[in-house]
Enzyme design. Structure first.
Site, short mmCIF file in Angstrom:
data_model
loop_
_atom_site.label_atom_id
_atom_site.label_comp_id
_atom_site.label_asym_id
_atom_site.label_seq_id
_atom_site.Cartn_x
_atom_site.Cartn_y
_atom_site.Cartn_z
N GLU A 238 -71.10 10.49 26.81
CA GLU A 238 -69.96 10.30 26.09
C GLU A 238 -70.46 9.85 24.52
O GLU A 238 -70.95 8.70 24.36
CB GLU A 238 -68.94 9.12 26.69
CG GLU A 238 -67.79 9.12 26.22
CD GLU A 238 -67.41 8.16 25.11
OE1 GLU A 238 -67.53 8.75 23.85
OE2 GLU A 238 -67.25 7.11 25.32
N CYS A 272 -64.10 4.40 20.79
CA CYS A 272 -64.62 5.69 20.71
C CYS A 272 -63.36 6.47 20.31
O CYS A 272 -63.30 7.60 19.87
CB CYS A 272 -65.48 6.08 21.91
SG CYS A 272 -64.67 6.02 23.51
#
Length: 467
Positions: A238, A272
């Protein structure tokens, strides 16, 4: 079966490194600076623990439920320590701990089931699922406990063991978390290692590791994948995002302004999947900029342990320098800082919540992931132009569309190139959903049953129907 064996956090050598409080910039504790050559013994023990415990799913379920209870019982200690080393307001630390416990319970209830294969042959064929073995989890500093549990909860539920390395900026709460759940887990099911590079690189490339799950930058993610390739280990990466929020012509600016602001600035923008770019129709552009700027000017910035603080500091000096650099470049490119635009004159790593208007679309604050309390707002003429701009990025983690006509908003959402889209909100995830990015935002899937099966391999058994 779960035991009360002491939790292993290595660090028998004398090397230690300082941990800073981002609200003061001063050292407040230390953590073991473990060396790469210590990992062989760690992984060996993790492999032995995996072999002895992989065939007892009922015990794993019991252990994960007990671990969740232990996390909640230690919530106050964990929250204070997390805020001290990460900087986020205490309320957000408590929310992170609650999420950690909830994730443990969620995966405790997931059990991989066998699946028959029907293909017309005179065989009884069945797909069963087996754990992979020792798993390496490498976690960043923005949500150290939540992201750690997102990796170890499904891995442990699947019957694997985990070697977890937190960021050297936030090692302490993770070490405490390991100690807290030690009485619930079998010995060596979860091992915490702390230290600086090349510790993480060695862990990712260790030949005894069968799956590497990493959250962090694109550059480091590529290095992790290259290291894991040497032993053909599975990877889940990720790698961040540059999420766009598109506001439609019918959006009610004042109604959504609070939600939009906090979707960008929660955890000081160090998320994020935070909103990192806002595209507003030209007719509403000034109103959107002013509404966001008003909230930026009135947000209370302070130490996370201060109950009045809404925004804490940036986590570390390097990230603060990055935010300053992006801001300076945007201003040099012709942008206006309608709110903020500067570091706060106080100890610690504080930066004023910043709203940028009139930003050129080619400025790095638009094209790259700034990861801080900094938000560019850009006008658009046509909806096609906005969608094209939102998709014109190497990232593809998330995005959102804001408006009153939900059917139209959903149609626009369907055109965004990313893994998750929200309508009239942003960056809210269900434990049951898949979480994955496209493009440079990652490889593999986390979350929900997909996260569980990402830690398993299929094992097929064929048996004649008759002797």
């Amino acid at each position: 079966m779960p035991t009360s064996q002491p939790h292993r956090t290595l660090g028998t050598r004398r090397e230690r490194f300082a941990v800073l409080d981002p609200a003061t910039g001063e050292v407040f504790d230390e953590a073991p600076d473990q060396q790469p050559d210590e990992l062989d013994a760690v992984v060996d023990r993790a492999r032995d623990a995996w072999r002895s415990g992989r065939a007892d799913p009922a015990a794993r379920t019991t252990a994960l439920f007990a671990a969740a209870d232990a996390v909640e019982a230690a919530g106050a200690d964990l929250a204070v320590l997390l805020t001290r080393e990460q900087g986020k307001p205490l309320a957000e630390s408590y929310a992170e701990i609650a999420r950690t416990a909830a994730r443990l319970r969620y995966f405790a209830e997931l059990t991989p089931g066998s699946q028959p294969i029907t293909d017309g042959r005179p065989l009884r064929s069945e797909i069963r699922w087996r754990p992979l073995g020792p798993i390496a989890a490498i976690v960043p500093w923005n949500f150290p406990l939540q992201l750690a549990s997102a990796k170890f909860a499904p891995a442990l539920a699947a019957g694997n063991t985990v070697v977890l390395k937190p960021s050297p900026f936030t090692p302490l709460a993770t070490r405490l978390l390991g100690s807290v759940i030690s009485t619930a887990l079998p010995e060596d099911a979860l091992t915490i290692v702390t230290g600086h590079e090349p510790l993480g690189a060695r862990l990712a490339s260790h030949p005894g590791i069968r799956h590497v799950t990493f959250t962090g930058s694109i550059a480091t993610g590529r290095a992790v994948a290259e290291g894991a390739a040497a032993s053909l280990a599975r990877v889940t990466l990720e790698l961040g995002g540059n999420d766009a929020a598109i506001l439609l012509e019918d959006v009610e600016v004042e109604r959504i302004a609070d939600r939009l602001f906090w979707a960008a600035f929660r955890n000081c923008g160090q998320v994020c999947m935070a909103v990192k770019r806002v595209y507003a129709p030209a007719r509403l552009y000034s109103r959107v900029v002013e509404a966001l700027a008003e909230r930026a000017k009135t947000a209370v910035v302070g130490a996370g342990l201060d109950p009045g603080s809404q925004l804490g500091p940036v986590n570390n000096p390097g990230q603060l320098a990055r935010v300053e650099r992006y801001t300076a470049q945007a201003l040099a490119d012709g942008a206006r800082a309608v709110a903020g635009g500067h570091r706060l004159d106080r100890p610690g790593y504080f930066f004023a919540p910043t709203i940028l208007a009139d930003v050129p679309s080619t400025s790095p604050v638009v094209t790259e992931e700034q990861f801080g309390p900094l938000l560019p707002v850009l006008p658009y003429g046509s909806l096609d132009e906005a969608v094209e701009a939102a998709n014109d990025t190497g990232f593809g983690l998330g995005g959102s569309v804001w408006g009153t006509d939900l059917d139209r908003a959903e149609a626009v959402a369907d055109r965004l190139e990313c893994g998750t889209v929200w309508i009239n909100h942003h960056a809210e995830l269900s434990l049951a959903q898949p979480f994955a990015g496209i493009k440079n935002s990652g490889v593999g899937v986390a979350g929900g049953p997909w996260g569980l099966y990402g830690n398993l391999r299929p094992f097929v058994v064929h048996c004649p129907k008759e002797a």
